[in-house]
Design a protein around this motif. Structure first.
Motif, PDB file in Angstrom:
ATOM      1  N   SER A  61       0.823  -1.204   0.000  1.00 12.56           N
ATOM      2  CA  SER A  61       0.000   0.000   0.000  1.00 12.56           C
ATOM      3  C   SER A  61       0.860   1.258   0.000  1.00 12.56           C
ATOM      4  O   SER A  61       0.350   2.367   0.150  1.00 12.56           O
ATOM      5  N   HIS A  67      -6.498   4.465  -2.681  1.00 17.68           N
ATOM      6  CA  HIS A  67      -5.401   5.221  -3.284  1.00 17.68           C
ATOM      7  C   HIS A  67      -5.918   6.401  -4.104  1.00 17.68           C
ATOM      8  O   HIS A  67      -5.329   7.488  -4.065  1.00 17.68           O
ATOM      9  N   VAL A  91       0.822   5.054  -3.242  1.00 22.86           N
ATOM     10  CA  VAL A  91      -0.581   5.469  -3.319  1.00 22.86           C
ATOM     11  C   VAL A  91      -0.960   5.993  -4.696  1.00 22.86           C
ATOM     12  O   VAL A  91      -2.151   6.118  -5.012  1.00 22.86           O
ATOM     13  N   HIS A 116      -6.754   9.193  -1.742  1.00 20.49           N
ATOM     14  CA  HIS A 116      -5.576   9.907  -1.244  1.00 20.49           C
ATOM     15  C   HIS A 116      -5.007  10.860  -2.298  1.00 20.49           C
ATOM     16  O   HIS A 116      -4.548  11.956  -1.966  1.00 20.49           O
TER      17      HIS A 116
END
Length: 478
Positions: A93, A131, A96, A134
């Motif tokens: 992860s 993602h 992003v 973000h």
């Protein structure tokens, strides 16, 4: 998401809004989903490099029961459950900006694994939607395309499970959920409504409903999933779980099974209450549990007499309501107990840490000097007075807090000698900081010759000198 919408509104499913407690970051949320417990704020730090999960959880219970578990997706799961998956493939992860490959690496396993019959549990954790949030926020045009992609994935899984059911005649359960929500800026971690509200959809052929049966999403706690999955899989409920069985899931079962499931859950919660609350017998939830058990015993006597009368049904309904009330009260009481942080002890610890860090930061210029000397004189009456004043003030505060506190406190539970030692340490550290600051001020405000001849003494705890002796050389003049 047309297919998901159809399942929620008209299909064989139950949908809920599951409330996640802060911190709303991935690792604590996975922990809550699988253990049913409420993670602490220390888990924010652990989220950066998750250690193996030691608490009792659904994954551990499933593995112990011989279930074969496959996992694909966020590698946080692999770190939390390092030896539990028969087959797995993790995705990081960290990047992003990647919202395509990170999901393709999960989806590429689907066709092959859905055709196989050698697994009991399949867990998929997609990161793409998070993602995008973000990087671009929740209103990005990429969100719609990603949701459409996820809708297609859900349809593939659901149709494959239905096809398998026609061969085996055994029902499957498909759980669609989120670990956390997303704020208006696309972030998460705090406690805004958008961050704590998550979807939870349980899909199974056993939830078949009649035409016109409208099921409006109810609010549940995210911690309720662990108890529900454990009961559905015939596993013990994780012992630290504070969640309740999501009752609509078992509403179609016979009354005897419904009561048994509720009894299992209330027994588990009452045991947890006994372990954590000294005066558990006075807790309203525990009292309700005892009443429920007594009524349940009466119902069983009627049931064994093969009494299928209206009396049996009415008593069973009463027991159900009593159990559900007991579950709600016990869960709330335990959640409140777990969420009560020891603020006083935390403040004491924070004061010590901040003072030590401040002293170290102030000492760095002296430590980097080629002579590496740190003079801490030992005879100033002013600083000596400050030490005793601080010690007396802290002692007074300690007495007031510990005599008025309603809940248990770690620092208040220490012997008085140990508590006085901590307060003396805090006072001594403060004197040391004042000593260093005074020296820096004098050296900075006076000419070098005057500063060199300026004599001053500061009283400082001898124990602290010994503590720093391996690091600094104390001059003979001190």
């Amino acid at each position: 998401m047309p297919y998901t919408t159809y399942l929620v509104e008209k299909g064989a499913s139950h949908s809920f809004v599951a409330e996640a407690k802060p911190p709303t970051v991935t690792m604590p949320r996975i922990k809550a989903l699988m253990t049913g417990s409420l993670p602490g704020f220390i888990d924010i730090v652990r989220n950066l490099n998750s250690p193996a999960l030691l608490e009792d959880n659904v994954i551990r219970q499933a593995k112990a029961a011989g279930k074969r578990i496959f996992f694909y997706g966020d590698e946080t799961w692999i770190k939390l459950f390092p030896k539990h998956f028969v087959e797995y493939d993790g995705t990081t992860s960290f990047f992003v900006s990647d919202y395509t490959e990170v999901d393709n690496n999960v989806t590429r396993h689907l066709d092959k694994v859905l055709k196989r019959g050698d697994w009991d549990m399949l867990i998929l954790h997609y990161l793409g939607l998070d993602h995008i949030g973000h990087v671009s926020g929740p209103h990005s045009p990429l969100i719609g395309r990603k949701l459409s992609e996820m809708d297609g994935v859900l349809m593939r899984i659901h149709t494959a499970l239905l096809s398998k059911e026609r061969e085996t005649l055994l029902p499957n359960l498909l759980v669609l959920c989120g670990d956390h929500g997303m704020s208006e800026t696309g972030s998460h971690g705090a406690s805004s409504t958008e961050e704590v509200n998550t979807p939870l959809v349980l899909i199974s052929s056993v939830f078949e409903r009649k035409p016109g049966d409208m099921r409006h999403p109810k609010r549940v706690q995210q911690t309720d999933l662990a108890a529900t999955l454990a009961i559905g899989l015939g596993l013990p409920i994780p012992k630290d779980s504070v969640g309740s069985l999501i009752f609509p899931v078992v509403e179609g079962k016979p009354m005897r099974d419904q009561l048994r499931f509720l009894h299992l859950n209330t027994v588990q919660l009452s045991k947890l209450l006994q372990e954590n609350v000294p005066s558990y017998e006075k807790d309203p939830g525990f009292e309700q549990f005892k009443v429920s058990e007594k009524l349940h015993g009466n119902w069983i006597k009627l049931y064994l007499e093969e009494n299928n009368s209206e009396v049996l049904f009415n008593l069973g309904t009463k027991v159900l309501r009593q159990y559900l009330d007991a579950l709600k009260t016990l869960s709330l009481s335990l959640s409140t107990q777990v969420a009560q942080y020891d603020i006083y002890s935390m403040m004491v610890g924070t004061a010590v840490v901040l003072e030590v860090l401040t002293l170290l930061l102030l000492s760095i210029p002296q430590a980097l000097h080629r002579k590496a000397e740190l003079d801490v004189p030992l005879s100033s009456p002013v600083i000596s007075l400050l030490f005793y004043l601080m010690f007396l003030v802290l002692s007074a505060i300690h007495v007031i807090v510990c005599t008025s506190a309603k809940s248990s406190c770690y620092f208040c539970g220490l012997p008085w000698l140990a508590a006085c030692g901590v307060m003396a340490l805090i006072s001594a550290l403060l004197c040391a900081i004042v000593s260093v600051l005074t020296k820096m001020f004098i050296r900075g405000s006076l000419p070098s010759k005057v500063a060199a001849s300026w004599e001053y003494d500061i009283v400082f705890l001898h124990g602290l000198l010994l503590l720093f002796q391996p690091v600094f050389h104390f001059s003979d003049a001190s």
